[in-house]
Design a protein around this motif. Structure first.
Motif, PDB file in Angstrom:
ATOM      1  N   HIS A 111       0.862  -1.188   0.000  1.00 38.89           N
ATOM      2  CA  HIS A 111       0.000   0.000   0.000  1.00 38.89           C
ATOM      3  C   HIS A 111       0.894   1.232   0.000  1.00 38.89           C
ATOM      4  CE1 HIS A 111      -3.732   2.199   1.873  1.00 38.89           C
ATOM      5  NE2 HIS A 111      -2.877   3.114   1.436  1.00 38.89           N
ATOM      6  N   HIS A 117      -9.694   1.895   1.327  1.00 34.70           N
ATOM      7  CA  HIS A 117      -9.296   2.634   2.532  1.00 34.70           C
ATOM      8  C   HIS A 117     -10.547   2.695   3.407  1.00 34.70           C
ATOM      9  CE1 HIS A 117      -6.066   3.989  -0.145  1.00 34.70           C
ATOM     10  NE2 HIS A 117      -5.463   4.579   0.863  1.00 34.70           N
ATOM     11  N   HIS A 155       1.362   5.349  -1.949  1.00 32.60           N
ATOM     12  CA  HIS A 155       0.988   6.422  -2.880  1.00 32.60           C
ATOM     13  C   HIS A 155       2.309   7.088  -3.277  1.00 32.60           C
ATOM     14  CE1 HIS A 155      -3.263   6.555  -1.062  1.00 32.60           C
ATOM     15  NE2 HIS A 155      -2.569   5.968  -0.099  1.00 32.60           N
ATOM     16  N   ASP A 171       2.149   2.922   3.389  1.00 35.72           N
ATOM     17  CA  ASP A 171       1.187   3.964   2.999  1.00 35.72           C
ATOM     18  C   ASP A 171       1.927   5.220   2.545  1.00 35.72           C
ATOM     19  OD1 ASP A 171      -1.265   5.175   2.514  1.00 35.72           O
ATOM     20  OD2 ASP A 171      -1.691   5.623   4.620  1.00 35.72           O
ATOM     21  N   HIS A 215      -6.131   0.369   6.674  1.00 40.18           N
ATOM     22  CA  HIS A 215      -6.249   1.282   7.832  1.00 40.18           C
ATOM     23  C   HIS A 215      -6.990   0.558   8.966  1.00 40.18           C
ATOM     24  CE1 HIS A 215      -4.490   4.903   6.136  1.00 40.18           C
ATOM     25  NE2 HIS A 215      -5.240   4.740   5.053  1.00 40.18           N
ATOM     26  N   LYS A 266      -0.488   3.530  -5.948  1.00 39.20           N
ATOM     27  CA  LYS A 266      -1.846   3.985  -6.266  1.00 39.20           C
ATOM     28  C   LYS A 266      -1.810   5.272  -7.064  1.00 39.20           C
ATOM     29  CE  LYS A 266      -3.240   2.285  -1.709  1.00 39.20           C
ATOM     30  NZ  LYS A 266      -3.767   0.974  -2.080  1.00 39.20           N
TER      31      LYS A 266
HETATM   32 FE    FE Z   1      -3.418   5.090   1.547  1.00 40.95          FE
END
Ligand code: FE
Ligand code: NIG
Length: 401
Positions: free
Chosen positions: A73, A243, A75, A318, A266, A142
């Motif tokens: 996960h 999410h 970004h 994340d 999360h 992502k």
């Molecule tokens: Fe995220």
């Protein structure tokens, strides 16, 4: 006749197969042939006939060998940063307040739209190289800071290019349902129309998304809106992730489970019923301690319920400019132990076997098993728990075939 192995490694092997702690073989061996794992077992069980004149033999007794790590996960591709928002939050302005006032994710959308594809690749390359130093050999990236067709395509192309440039396995997730872009302010449903009718089909047609993600939250998208996005993903044959329940309990885990999601991520506010739904669906719970720490959350995810109900737990960085400017998966493991009370073994399973499942890659990576990709990490440590223990300073030798 047994074919010769290309290479064989002797050492402690944390196979990460389920059943025993770390799937450990203290005096073990891994054999590799044609880029695949061809043997794993006791050192004494390696067939002598498999070792030929060209077999590379490395005796690594005293070290531990693990599968390549998987950051399931991130970004990673984004323009600018949000250090000013970080400072503001420390002075008392919450993550949600900044988002509601149009800063938050939307400020990164502006910076990402303004950046060229080449610039995005350049800055993300540095973050990716930092991740790779920890032994990450598979990374999920992502979209979601474009929020219009051109900028979403630009982000996803950049993600694919990063994989090519660095020789690392990249899985992309289309996260068009991340925030409502400024041009659709007050018209969230119209933006969802654009997502399901235009943007997602175009992204899928280019083959740029391996999965579809969304942000279900009071400050983002409602369950009904996420449902429309997930139905569109299903029509296109794409798996989903979500999410969910990060800031409030919005029944996100159950929503993800109802679509057979690969993962729900999360989950700080997930209820016991949500945990049971994840278990029934086989949806992986992805825990993100970097975001928990950075937004100043107080309620950790229900790890005990996940254990009780048998929900697989993954751990990821994340990595993003707002809630988790973290580009060390080893640090995420340490934080998962210290903040969420995962055991070091759960943390390592969370970045190997369970992270592979969160990406639909269980047949390819995540454990040291015959037939899987030969992506091995050699760690100069006395026990695999040290990977979660040290806060920096431990790096593996990465061996790829
Ligand atoms: Fe995220
Ligand atoms: O995973 N929760 C939503 N999305 C990201 C944060 C994105 C951002 O703040 O830029 C997350 O925490």
């Amino acid at each position: 006749m047994i074919e010769f192995l290309d290479a064989v490694f002797y050492g402690g092997i944390a196979t990460m197969r389920p059943g025993t702690p770390y799937g450990a073989i203290a005096k073990g061996a891994v054999g590799v042939r044609g880029g695949r794992i061809a043997f794993v077992g006791e050192r004494s069980a390696v067939p002598a006939a498999a070792i030929g004149p060209a077999t590379a033999v490395r005796d690594l007794a005293g070290t531990w060998i693990t599968p390549g790590l998987i950051d399931c996960h991130t970004h990673l591709v984004f323009g600018g940063n949000r250090s000013a928002e970080f400072e503001e939050r420390l002075a008392g302005v919450s993550y949600e307040a900044a988002a509601r006032e149009g800063r938050g994710i939307l400020s990164t959308v502006a910076a990402t739209r303004a950046a060229s594809e080449a610039d995005l690749i350049e800055v993300a390359s540095r973050r990716l190289q930092t991740l790779m130093r920890d032994g990450v050999t598979t990374v999920e990236i992502k979209s979601g800071y474009g929020l219009c067709l051109d900028a979403e395509l630009k982000m996803l192309r950049a993600a694919r290019a990063l994989g090519q440039r660095h020789g690392i396995r990249v899985r992309t997730s289309f996260l068009g349902a991340h925030a409502i872009p400024a041009e659709f302010a007050g018209r969230a449903d119209a933006y969802v129309d654009a997502l399901v009718q235009e943007i997602l089909p175009a992204v899928a047609a280019e083959g740029l998304a391996d999965a579809v993600d969304g942000f279900a939250e009071a400050i983002a998208f409602s369950p009904a809106q996420i449902t429309r996005v997930f139905e569109a993903a299903a029509r296109l044959g794409l798996p989903v992730k979500l999410h969910a329940d990060q800031l409030t309990d919005g029944n996100g885990a159950a929503l993800a489970a109802s679509f057979g999601a690969l993962s729900a991520d999360h989950l700080e506010y997930t209820s016991d019923a949500g945990a049971r739904a994840l278990a029934r669906a086989g949806t992986v719970a992805v825990l993100l301690p970097g975001a928990y720490a950075t937004v100043g959350a107080r309620q950790p995810p229900p790890v005990a319920a996940f254990r009780t109900h048998g929900v697989a737990m993954a751990v990821a960085t994340d990595c993003n400019p707002g809630s988790s400017p973290l580009s060390s998966l080893l640090m995420a493991m340490n934080l998962a132990c210290c903040l969420f009370r995962l055991t070091p073994e759960e943390a390592l399973a969370g970045v190997t076997r369970h992270a592979a499942a969160a990406l639909g890659l269980s047949d390819e990576v995540g454990t040291i098993e015959v037939g899987k990709a030969a992506e091995l990490l050699i760690w100069d440590v006395g026990h695999p728990r040290e990977l979660s223990y040290w806060m920096g300073g431990v790096f593996p030798e990465v061996v790829l075939f």
